[in-house]
Design a protein around this motif. Structure first.
Motif, mmCIF file in Angstrom:
data_model
loop_
_atom_site.group_PDB
_atom_site.id
_atom_site.type_symbol
_atom_site.label_atom_id
_atom_site.label_comp_id
_atom_site.label_asym_id
_atom_site.label_seq_id
_atom_site.Cartn_x
_atom_site.Cartn_y
_atom_site.Cartn_z
ATOM 1 N N PRO A 156 0.833 -1.204 0.000
ATOM 2 C CA PRO A 156 0.000 0.000 0.000
ATOM 3 C C PRO A 156 0.868 1.254 0.000
ATOM 4 N N VAL A 157 0.558 2.181 -0.904
ATOM 5 C CA VAL A 157 1.341 3.421 -0.987
ATOM 6 C C VAL A 157 0.478 4.668 -0.825
ATOM 7 N N VAL A 158 -0.851 4.537 -1.011
ATOM 8 C CA VAL A 158 -1.734 5.690 -0.854
ATOM 9 C C VAL A 158 -2.986 5.278 -0.087
ATOM 10 N N LEU A 159 -3.325 6.054 0.931
ATOM 11 C CA LEU A 159 -4.602 5.914 1.621
ATOM 12 C C LEU A 159 -5.441 7.128 1.263
ATOM 13 N N ASP A 160 -6.543 6.886 0.531
ATOM 14 C CA ASP A 160 -7.401 7.966 0.044
ATOM 15 C C ASP A 160 -8.709 8.011 0.816
ATOM 16 N N ASP A 161 -9.085 9.204 1.272
ATOM 17 C CA ASP A 161 -10.439 9.473 1.748
ATOM 18 C C ASP A 161 -11.059 10.453 0.765
ATOM 19 N N ILE A 162 -12.223 10.083 0.229
ATOM 20 C CA ILE A 162 -12.870 10.839 -0.834
ATOM 21 C C ILE A 162 -14.282 11.208 -0.402
ATOM 22 N N TRP A 163 -14.646 12.492 -0.585
ATOM 23 C CA TRP A 163 -15.975 12.965 -0.225
ATOM 24 C C TRP A 163 -16.649 13.563 -1.454
ATOM 25 N N LEU A 164 -17.899 13.150 -1.719
ATOM 26 C CA LEU A 164 -18.634 13.532 -2.917
ATOM 27 C C LEU A 164 -20.026 14.034 -2.537
ATOM 28 N N PRO A 165 -20.547 15.026 -3.262
ATOM 29 C CA PRO A 165 -21.923 15.487 -2.986
ATOM 30 C C PRO A 165 -22.930 14.372 -3.242
ATOM 31 N N GLY A 166 -23.790 14.134 -2.260
ATOM 32 C CA GLY A 166 -24.729 13.033 -2.362
ATOM 33 C C GLY A 166 -25.728 13.186 -3.487
ATOM 34 N N ASP A 167 -26.126 14.443 -3.809
ATOM 35 C CA ASP A 167 -27.135 14.628 -4.850
ATOM 36 C C ASP A 167 -26.601 14.301 -6.235
ATOM 37 N N LEU A 168 -25.279 14.397 -6.428
ATOM 38 C CA LEU A 168 -24.685 14.084 -7.731
ATOM 39 C C LEU A 168 -24.351 12.603 -7.876
ATOM 40 N N PHE A 169 -24.237 11.895 -6.754
ATOM 41 C CA PHE A 169 -23.775 10.510 -6.799
ATOM 42 C C PHE A 169 -24.768 9.566 -6.126
ATOM 43 N N LYS A 170 -26.044 9.743 -6.447
ATOM 44 C CA LYS A 170 -27.067 8.831 -5.943
ATOM 45 C C LYS A 170 -26.849 7.442 -6.556
ATOM 46 N N GLY A 171 -26.870 6.443 -5.722
ATOM 47 C CA GLY A 171 -26.689 5.082 -6.228
ATOM 48 C C GLY A 171 -25.251 4.611 -6.240
ATOM 49 N N LEU A 172 -24.305 5.454 -5.810
ATOM 50 C CA LEU A 172 -22.909 5.016 -5.734
ATOM 51 C C LEU A 172 -22.739 4.145 -4.502
ATOM 52 N N THR A 173 -22.362 2.896 -4.712
ATOM 53 C CA THR A 173 -22.237 1.926 -3.625
ATOM 54 C C THR A 173 -20.913 1.182 -3.716
ATOM 55 N N THR A 174 -20.615 0.462 -2.650
ATOM 56 C CA THR A 174 -19.417 -0.381 -2.643
ATOM 57 C C THR A 174 -19.460 -1.385 -3.783
ATOM 58 N N GLU A 175 -20.616 -2.000 -3.997
ATOM 59 C CA GLU A 175 -20.753 -2.999 -5.071
ATOM 60 C C GLU A 175 -20.491 -2.371 -6.432
ATOM 61 N N ARG A 176 -21.013 -1.187 -6.653
ATOM 62 C CA ARG A 176 -20.839 -0.517 -7.941
ATOM 63 C C ARG A 176 -19.376 -0.163 -8.176
ATOM 64 N N LEU A 177 -18.705 0.311 -7.153
ATOM 65 C CA LEU A 177 -17.291 0.650 -7.290
ATOM 66 C C LEU A 177 -16.439 -0.588 -7.518
ATOM 67 N N ASN A 178 -16.752 -1.673 -6.842
ATOM 68 C CA ASN A 178 -15.966 -2.896 -7.002
ATOM 69 C C ASN A 178 -16.145 -3.522 -8.388
ATOM 70 N N LYS A 179 -17.322 -3.350 -8.973
ATOM 71 C CA LYS A 179 -17.569 -3.913 -10.294
ATOM 72 C C LYS A 179 -16.840 -3.144 -11.392
ATOM 73 N N HIS A 180 -16.572 -1.850 -11.125
ATOM 74 C CA HIS A 180 -15.947 -1.015 -12.154
ATOM 75 C C HIS A 180 -14.455 -1.302 -12.205
ATOM 76 N N ARG A 181 -13.947 -1.583 -13.393
ATOM 77 C CA ARG A 181 -12.548 -1.970 -13.533
ATOM 78 C C ARG A 181 -11.609 -0.791 -13.808
ATOM 79 N N GLY A 182 -12.115 0.309 -14.324
ATOM 80 C CA GLY A 182 -11.266 1.445 -14.656
ATOM 81 C C GLY A 182 -11.133 2.418 -13.491
ATOM 82 N N PRO A 183 -10.624 3.612 -13.769
ATOM 83 C CA PRO A 183 -10.467 4.623 -12.724
ATOM 84 C C PRO A 183 -11.824 5.135 -12.251
ATOM 85 N N PHE A 184 -11.880 5.603 -11.002
ATOM 86 C CA PHE A 184 -13.115 6.147 -10.459
ATOM 87 C C PHE A 184 -13.656 7.275 -11.336
ATOM 88 N N TYR A 185 -12.765 8.136 -11.820
ATOM 89 C CA TYR A 185 -13.227 9.289 -12.597
ATOM 90 C C TYR A 185 -13.931 8.850 -13.882
#
Length: 258
Positions: A156-185
């Motif tokens: 491990p080389v980076v520990l990231d804490d990320i905060w996003l506006p809830g109204d723009l990211f409705k439906g963003l879940t752990t499962e959705r992030l884990n399924k995505h293979r590319g970068p978060f952006y």
């Protein structure tokens, strides 16, 4: 639909997203503002091609050279990407050459970061005042908090804490992030329509506390680089606050100055 020709001696209309200032604006900058409005409104999505210079010149009633100058500036700002023989496309973080555009941590040996991702948590909660202020929200508004580790050569080389506006990211879940293979952006662009186009960073040295030391596999008190990033979308709207703790024992932080 064709638009009324623009005048080189008159400012863009009040509805055009131009900066406040003198009434005169160079014609190519008026075209640039109209193109940004199209990007902001979703007329051309991330990774998609925009009309040709000739088509845009006809649409706006200006010369092809004026359109080219506007596109040149947008390409220099990494909002558009020219591809020889193919046209001009909306820049996307999903492309290989763009994936590490905002990540400045480089290995001591090698060229690309090549970092693996380990998602630790993704949860919805109410924004505390200090986060809400930076994201131009109200304290208590819904937000999404993501925590992850980035690994280099299985360490491990980076520990990231990320905060996003809830109204723009409705439906963003752990499962959705884990399924995505590319970068978060890339995920933010394609599934939520949020395109990170620029960022501001604050960098300082800190000592690892017990929690970060355990996650980064270092001793308590180990020097770390704290990088706080505020990312913006079109219209200079802040849409992400990120605080990363970087272990630079085998990596360095690189910045290109122009």
């Amino acid at each position: 639909m064709p638009r009324e020709p623009l005048s080189s001696s008159a400012p863009a209309s009040a509805s055009s997203p131009v900066d406040a200032g003198p009434s005169f604006s160079p014609l190519y900058r008026q075209i640039k503002s109209l193109l940004i409005a199209g990007l902001q409104g979703g007329e051309w999505k991330a990774g998609e091609g925009i009309p040709s210079e000739i088509e845009l010149a006809q649409r706006y009633g200006v010369s092809q050279g004026t359109v080219r100058k506007a596109i040149d500036e947008l390409a220099a700002e990494n909002l558009l990407v020219r591809r020889q023989g193919r046209g001009t496309f909306v820049a996307t973080h999903a492309e290989q050459q763009q994936q590490y555009r905002f990540l400045r941590l480089m290995p001591d040996e090698g060229q690309e970061p090549g970092l693996g991702r380990q998602l630790l948590d993704c949860k919805r909660q109410r924004a505390p005042a200090w986060i809400a202020k930076q994201l131009q929200m109200r304290a208590g508004d819904p937000m999404v908090e993501v925590r992850r580790l980035l690994h280099g050569k299985d360490k491990p080389v980076v520990l990231d804490d990320i905060w996003l506006p809830g109204d723009l990211f409705k439906g963003l879940t752990t499962e959705r992030l884990n399924k995505h293979r590319g970068p978060f952006y890339g995920l933010f662009e394609t599934e939520f329509g949020v395109h990170m186009i620029r960022a501001q960073e604050k960098v300082k040295a800190v000592a690892a506390d017990e929690e970060s030391a355990a996650l980064l596999h270092v001793a308590v008190g180990t020097p770390l680089l704290s990088v706080e990033r505020l990312s913006f979308t079109y219209g200079d709207k802040p849409v992400e606050l990120r605080r990363g703790l970087y272990n630079t024992s085998t990596h360095f932080y690189r910045n290109d100055l122009n």
